[in-house]
Write an enzyme that holds these catalytic residues in place. Structure first.
Site, PDB file in Angstrom:
ATOM      1  N   ALA A   4      -7.472  -0.680  -7.446  1.00  0.00           N
ATOM      2  CA  ALA A   4      -8.203  -1.867  -7.885  1.00  0.00           C
ATOM      3  C   ALA A   4      -9.382  -2.140  -6.937  1.00  0.00           C
ATOM      4  CB  ALA A   4      -7.262  -3.057  -7.930  1.00  0.00           C
TER       5      ALA A   4
ATOM      6  N   GLU B 142      -3.944   6.882 -25.879  1.00  0.00           N
ATOM      7  CA  GLU B 142      -2.812   7.545 -25.210  1.00  0.00           C
ATOM      8  C   GLU B 142      -2.732   7.037 -23.772  1.00  0.00           C
ATOM      9  OE1 GLU B 142      -4.004  11.790 -24.222  1.00  0.00           O
ATOM     10  OE2 GLU B 142      -5.742  11.073 -25.332  1.00  0.00           O
TER      11      GLU B 142
ATOM     12  N   LYS C 107      -2.856   6.687 -19.855  1.00  0.00           N
ATOM     13  CA  LYS C 107      -3.586   7.371 -18.784  1.00  0.00           C
ATOM     14  C   LYS C 107      -2.573   7.647 -17.679  1.00  0.00           C
ATOM     15  CE  LYS C 107      -7.796   7.123 -16.035  1.00  0.00           C
ATOM     16  NZ  LYS C 107      -7.283   7.428 -14.703  1.00  0.00           N
TER      17      LYS C 107
ATOM     18  N   ASP D  93      -0.971   8.658 -14.272  1.00  0.00           N
ATOM     19  CA  ASP D  93      -1.450   8.553 -12.891  1.00  0.00           C
ATOM     20  C   ASP D  93      -0.950   9.744 -12.078  1.00  0.00           C
ATOM     21  OD1 ASP D  93      -2.767   7.562 -10.751  1.00  0.00           O
ATOM     22  OD2 ASP D  93      -1.421   5.874 -10.392  1.00  0.00           O
TER      23      ASP D  93
ATOM     24  N   TYR E 142      -3.552  17.026 -22.419  1.00  0.00           N
ATOM     25  CA  TYR E 142      -4.293  16.068 -23.235  1.00  0.00           C
ATOM     26  C   TYR E 142      -5.732  16.475 -23.516  1.00  0.00           C
ATOM     27  CZ  TYR E 142      -5.547  14.582 -18.483  1.00  0.00           C
ATOM     28  OH  TYR E 142      -5.954  14.564 -17.183  1.00  0.00           O
TER      29      TYR E 142
ATOM     30  N   LYS F 124      -8.229   0.281 -18.211  1.00  0.00           N
ATOM     31  CA  LYS F 124      -7.283   0.197 -17.088  1.00  0.00           C
ATOM     32  C   LYS F 124      -6.386  -1.037 -17.198  1.00  0.00           C
ATOM     33  CE  LYS F 124      -7.959   3.013 -13.733  1.00  0.00           C
ATOM     34  NZ  LYS F 124      -8.916   3.124 -12.762  1.00  0.00           N
TER      35      LYS F 124
ATOM     36  N   CYS G  15      22.559 -11.762  15.038  1.00  0.00           N
ATOM     37  CA  CYS G  15      22.880 -11.233  13.717  1.00  0.00           C
ATOM     38  C   CYS G  15      23.321 -12.384  12.801  1.00  0.00           C
ATOM     39  CB  CYS G  15      23.999 -10.200  13.830  1.00  0.00           C
ATOM     40  SG  CYS G  15      24.594  -9.648  12.228  1.00  0.00           S
TER      41      CYS G  15
ATOM     42  N   CYS H 245      27.301 -11.696  11.871  1.00  0.00           N
ATOM     43  CA  CYS H 245      28.417 -11.799  12.822  1.00  0.00           C
ATOM     44  C   CYS H 245      28.071 -12.599  14.076  1.00  0.00           C
ATOM     45  CB  CYS H 245      28.896 -10.402  13.219  1.00  0.00           C
ATOM     46  SG  CYS H 245      27.726  -9.538  14.277  1.00  0.00           S
TER      47      CYS H 245
ATOM     48  N   CYS I 258      21.572  -5.534  15.249  1.00  0.00           N
ATOM     49  CA  CYS I 258      22.778  -6.274  15.599  1.00  0.00           C
ATOM     50  C   CYS I 258      23.599  -5.394  16.538  1.00  0.00           C
ATOM     51  CB  CYS I 258      23.565  -6.563  14.326  1.00  0.00           C
ATOM     52  SG  CYS I 258      25.291  -6.959  14.630  1.00  0.00           S
TER      53      CYS I 258
ATOM     54  N   CYS J 248      30.893  -6.454  13.098  1.00  0.00           N
ATOM     55  CA  CYS J 248      29.954  -7.084  12.170  1.00  0.00           C
ATOM     56  C   CYS J 248      30.311  -6.651  10.749  1.00  0.00           C
ATOM     57  CB  CYS J 248      28.532  -6.657  12.507  1.00  0.00           C
ATOM     58  SG  CYS J 248      27.329  -7.205  11.280  1.00  0.00           S
TER      59      CYS J 248
HETATM   60  S1  IVH Z   1      -9.196  12.791 -20.730  1.00  0.00           S
HETATM   61  C1  IVH Z   1     -13.486  14.452 -20.314  1.00  0.00           C
HETATM   62  N1  IVH Z   1      -6.804  11.767 -20.971  1.00  0.00           N
HETATM   63  O1  IVH Z   1      -7.935  10.360 -15.694  1.00  0.00           O
HETATM   64  C2  IVH Z   1     -12.313  13.554 -20.125  1.00  0.00           C
HETATM   65  N2  IVH Z   1      -7.707  11.932 -18.795  1.00  0.00           N
HETATM   66  O2  IVH Z   1     -10.244   8.897 -14.711  1.00  0.00           O
HETATM   67  C3  IVH Z   1     -11.131  14.254 -19.690  1.00  0.00           C
HETATM   68  N3  IVH Z   1      -6.193  11.185 -17.039  1.00  0.00           N
HETATM   69  O3  IVH Z   1      -9.743  13.145 -14.642  1.00  0.00           O
HETATM   70  C4  IVH Z   1     -10.035  13.372 -19.325  1.00  0.00           C
HETATM   71  N4  IVH Z   1      -4.503  10.677 -18.345  1.00  0.00           N
HETATM   72  O4  IVH Z   1      -7.164  13.194 -14.418  1.00  0.00           O
HETATM   73  C5  IVH Z   1      -7.783  12.090 -20.121  1.00  0.00           C
HETATM   74  N5  IVH Z   1      -4.671  10.951 -21.333  1.00  0.00           N
HETATM   75  C6  IVH Z   1      -5.653  11.275 -20.501  1.00  0.00           C
HETATM   76  C7  IVH Z   1      -5.521  11.111 -19.115  1.00  0.00           C
HETATM   77  C8  IVH Z   1      -6.579  11.432 -18.294  1.00  0.00           C
HETATM   78  C9  IVH Z   1      -4.935  10.745 -17.101  1.00  0.00           C
HETATM   79  C10 IVH Z   1      -6.950  11.337 -15.785  1.00  0.00           C
HETATM   80  C11 IVH Z   1      -7.633  12.656 -15.638  1.00  0.00           C
HETATM   81  C12 IVH Z   1      -9.083  12.319 -15.506  1.00  0.00           C
HETATM   82  C13 IVH Z   1      -9.019  10.909 -14.996  1.00  0.00           C
HETATM   83  C14 IVH Z   1     -10.290  10.151 -15.284  1.00  0.00           C
END
Ligand code: IVH
Length: 730
Positions: A44, A126, A128, A130, A244, A332, A437, A440, A455, A461
């Site tokens: 963030a 879909e 994202k 991490d 993906y 996000k 503690c 005890c 402790c 204890c």
């Molecule tokens: S598409 C040209 N789909 O997020 C775009 N990326 O912040 C290709 N990531 O580098 C990425 N889940 O490592 C895509 N469902 C998803 C994803 C995803 C995670 C990551 C990926 C990318 C980064 C971008």
């Protein structure tokens, strides 16, 4: 810290200075995150700095720097890996934070394509994931290369490592001749927690010589595990992969994003089950909320939802900006942070007596989970200092009644990040960490150089006793069937079992034990009989398990086995411990004096000479043995058991006695620890690195530089089976 000036208040000179500062800060954060797998700021905060940078650049386009963070993707590849140039660049995604950003995304696409508001544009939504992105190149259906994103143009060659990931097929049928699949490598919460637990246990087993470096979150664990020069390490780590996207293709996969993903699944790749086709921006937001609601129960980290234009011909027309596609955006999730009131601080007492402060919070939802407890680490953390006395939170301390910021990173225990001094009530007083503690009442002592207060009550204890009992019956210790943590706790509360020895008196001391047990809720005739039988079975116990079960600080499973092997019997070890922990040492109250006295004993160096046994462990062992209550507990227990000797090393006449052996690569029939133990039992010396002194290299699959070096030095190399044959254990 410099005061932050609002972007629209900056003059050109200040803007230039600010852009330079942001470029530095973002570059450092980027490299910490991507190259070192050790982030220095939250996602963030990173996003906030990036947005500020973009906002300043928009107001002062002439000041955009050549090294502007908005022109970069990820970080350059780390040294040590071969570089791979991506056939098709691996890009990043632009971010949306508010719902209005999503509407804006849809509008921009319509404008670009010249479509009116009434025409339907389909998108996919879909999760994202991490983790870290990986590009897999298949030629004629065979996986020939795997590369990380790196800076987008060049990544790191991690082919050997990718082959160790079960979700990644090595061979696929019916795919285009040239076929690059892209996706995310990640680690599940369960696997992440187990990995960290294993790292801690191994460090403990090392006799405290090496502090285990656990991973801060599943993403770091995934990155650290994939980016290993030794593929055997990757193999031992439970990594997963979601496909993906794609890179170079000799023929198209489909006409739409959604159908292309379906084909990836047909080829045998894991694709995310929450992927949906949506017909409008509203439908995207609905899917976003649905995914967000499930976030906490997915079992892996996601940090947003990715929207992509479904029609691939539209994607081609939309094309790319410098580092991001116009046809996709990452929506996000808000950071998993929340502010709430600290209602109290409780102290928990652990097995080794450690007093751990726990924040009791006014319940608050953090990333979909209601949080009412969070760790406060230790007394220094509460007072605004880190373990080495440096300031954290710019020195702000935490007081009961304060507004505190709670965060959850992945599946780890919630933590307190910060405190809002502007909301502090006048009556709030600095927190006084207990000197006794809370369970005890014994004195709680903090030894020099230790951030933890403990402790000193030992087995008197109740908290320590219960935790010790739980450890005693745990899997790697006595592992008594039918007697788990829950039962031990209940039996302790009722006064049935107070010490490990009393477990073995349970049947006898209740003469009518069986009957008594049967009267307890949840126990019947059969289960009671079974329990007594299970207890009886454990009256014979191998020395290593016995030692580990004692729950002595720093005495982990590996160290217990090492001691058992070295001394062979409880009697032999006990004699050395008794001699070393002499009476004056018992009397010494402070750690320094005790250590000085202990280290004068001739047996101190005997213990230390055992390979794999460090000073921290020896001191902890002797301190335990020297405490009368602890000592009585151990003796009482030993009286009730037959502690099995460990067979004396049959080293004489062994083919490897006196030889220096190195293990490398993956062993398939046993763990590294076990192989090392067996070799040592046969009188071999096990070393971690190959040198001229090495006599033998045992190389499993994935062996790399060590095997190469041994080859160059003309050292004999055996595979695992050859080794087992040599030592007569095939
Ligand atoms: S598409 C040209 N789909 O997020 C775009 N990326 O912040 C290709 N990531 O580098 C990425 N889940 O490592 C895509 N469902 C998803 C994803 C995803 C995670 C990551 C990926 C990318 C980064 C971008």
């Amino acid at each position: 810290m410099t005061r932050t000036i609002a972007v629209d208040q900056l003059d050109a000179e200040q803007a230039a200075v600010e852009l330079a500062r942001l470029a530095d800060a973002l570059a450092a954060a980027n490299s910490a995150y991507h190259t070192d797998d050790a982030p220095v700021m939250s996602d963030a905060d990173f996003d906030a700095l990036k947005r500020r940078n973009a906002a300043i650049e928009e107001l002062f386009p002439a000041l955009v720097r050549a090294d502007s963070p908005s022109r970069q993707v990820g970080a350059a590849p780390a040294d040590g890996f071969e570089k791979v140039t991506h056939a098709v660049r691996m890009l990043s995604l632009s971010n949306a934070f508010a719902e209005s950003d999503v509407a804006e995304f849809d509008r921009t696409i319509r404008n670009f394509l010249g479509l009116s508001e009434t025409e339907i544009i389909a998108y996919t939504a879909e999760p994202k994931i991490d983790g870290l992105s990986l590009s897999l190149r298949y030629e004629s259906g065979k996986l020939i290369q795997a590369a990380t994103r790196g800076d987008g143009s060049q990544g790191e060659n991690v082919t050997g490592n990718a082959r160790m990931i079960a979700d990644i097929p090595r061979v696929i049928e019916g795919a285009p001749e040239i076929f690059e699949v892209r996706g995310e490598v990640y680690m599940s919460h369960a696997d992440f927690n187990a990995l960290n637990a294993r790292i801690l246990a191994e460090a403990e087993g090392d006799g405290g010589k090496r502090i285990g470096k656990t991973f801060a979150n599943p993403r770091n664990a995934a990155a650290g595990s994939l980016r290993q020069l030794d593929a055997a390490i990757t193999r031992a780590r439970p990594l997963r992969f979601f496909a993906y996207a794609w890179g170079e293709l000799s023929e198209p996969l489909a006409e739409t994003q959604f159908d292309a993903i379906t084909r990836l699944a047909e080829f045998g790749f894991k694709t995310n089950p929450l992927t949906r086709r949506c017909d409008s921006a509203e439908a995207l937001l609905a899917q976003y909320r649905k995914i967000e609601a499930q976030r906490a129960t997915l079992g892996y980290d996601i940090d947003g939802v990715v929207y992509k234009v479904d029609d691939l011909s539209f994607q081609t027309r939309l094309g790319f900006r410098s580092t991001t596609p116009r046809w996709a955006i990452a929506h996000k999730f808000p950071a998993e942070l929340a502010w709430t009131r600290l209602e109290g601080i409780d102290i928990q007492v652990g097995r080794t007596g450690a007093l751990s402060p726990v924040a009791r919070l006014k319940p608050v939802t953090v990333g979909g989970v209601v949080v009412s407890n969070a760790t406060l680490h230790n007394e220094d953390y509460i007072s605004g200092r880190d373990n080495s006395g440096g300031e954290i939170r710019e020195g702000r301390d935490i007081r009961v009644g304060d507004w505190v910021q709670v965060y959850r990173a992945g599946d780890v225990i919630p933590k307190i990040a910060d405190v809002d001094l502007s909301k502090r009530v006048q009556s709030a007083v600095p927190y006084e960490f207990p000197r006794h503690c809370p369970v005890c009442g014994s004195e709680a002592i903090r030894e020099e150089g230790d951030s933890v207060r403990r402790c000193s009550g030992g087995m008197i204890c109740a908290a320590q006793a219960v935790e010790k009992l739980k450890h005693f019956v745990s899997r790697a210790a006595f592992d008594i069937e039918g007697l788990g943590a829950k039962q031990v706790e209940a039996f302790y509360q009722d006064g049935w079992i107070r010490t490990p020895a009393e477990i073995f008196d349970l049947e006898k001391s209740y003469g009518s034990g069986l009957q008594q047990l049967q009267n307890r809720e949840g126990w019947g005739d059969k289960s009671a009989k079974k329990l007594f039988q299970a207890i009886d079975e454990k009256r014979h116990i191998p020395l290593n398990r016995f030692l580990f079960a004692l729950g002595i600080r720093h005495l982990g499973e590996v160290a217990a086995a090492t001691l058992a092997r070295h001394f062979g019997s409880w009697d032999a070890l006990k004699t050395v411990l008794n001699d070393a922990a002499g009476e004056p040492a018992m009397a010494a109250t402070d750690a320094k004096a005790r250590k000085a006295l202990l280290s004068e004993s001739p047996n101190w160096s005997e213990l230390l000479s055992v390979d794999g046994i460090g000073e921290t462990l020896v001191q902890s062992l002797l301190t335990s043995i020297a405490q009368p209550a602890e000592r009585a507990m151990i003796d009482d227990l030993a009286d009730r058991l037959t502690i099995e000797d460990v067979a004396a090393p049959a080293s004489a006449g062994s083919p490897v006695a006196g030889k220096t052996v190195v293990f490398t690569g993956t062993l398939e029939k046993m763990t590294r620890a076990e192989a090392k133990a067996r070799a040592e039992a046969l009188g071999a010396k096990v070393s971690g690195s190959v040198s001229k002194k090495t006599d033998l290299l045992v190389a499993g699959p994935g062996a790399g530089s060590k095997a190469k070096k041994a080859g160059e030095l003309g050292i004999e190399i055996l595979d695992e089976d050859g080794w087992l044959e040599l030592i007569g254990q095939a």
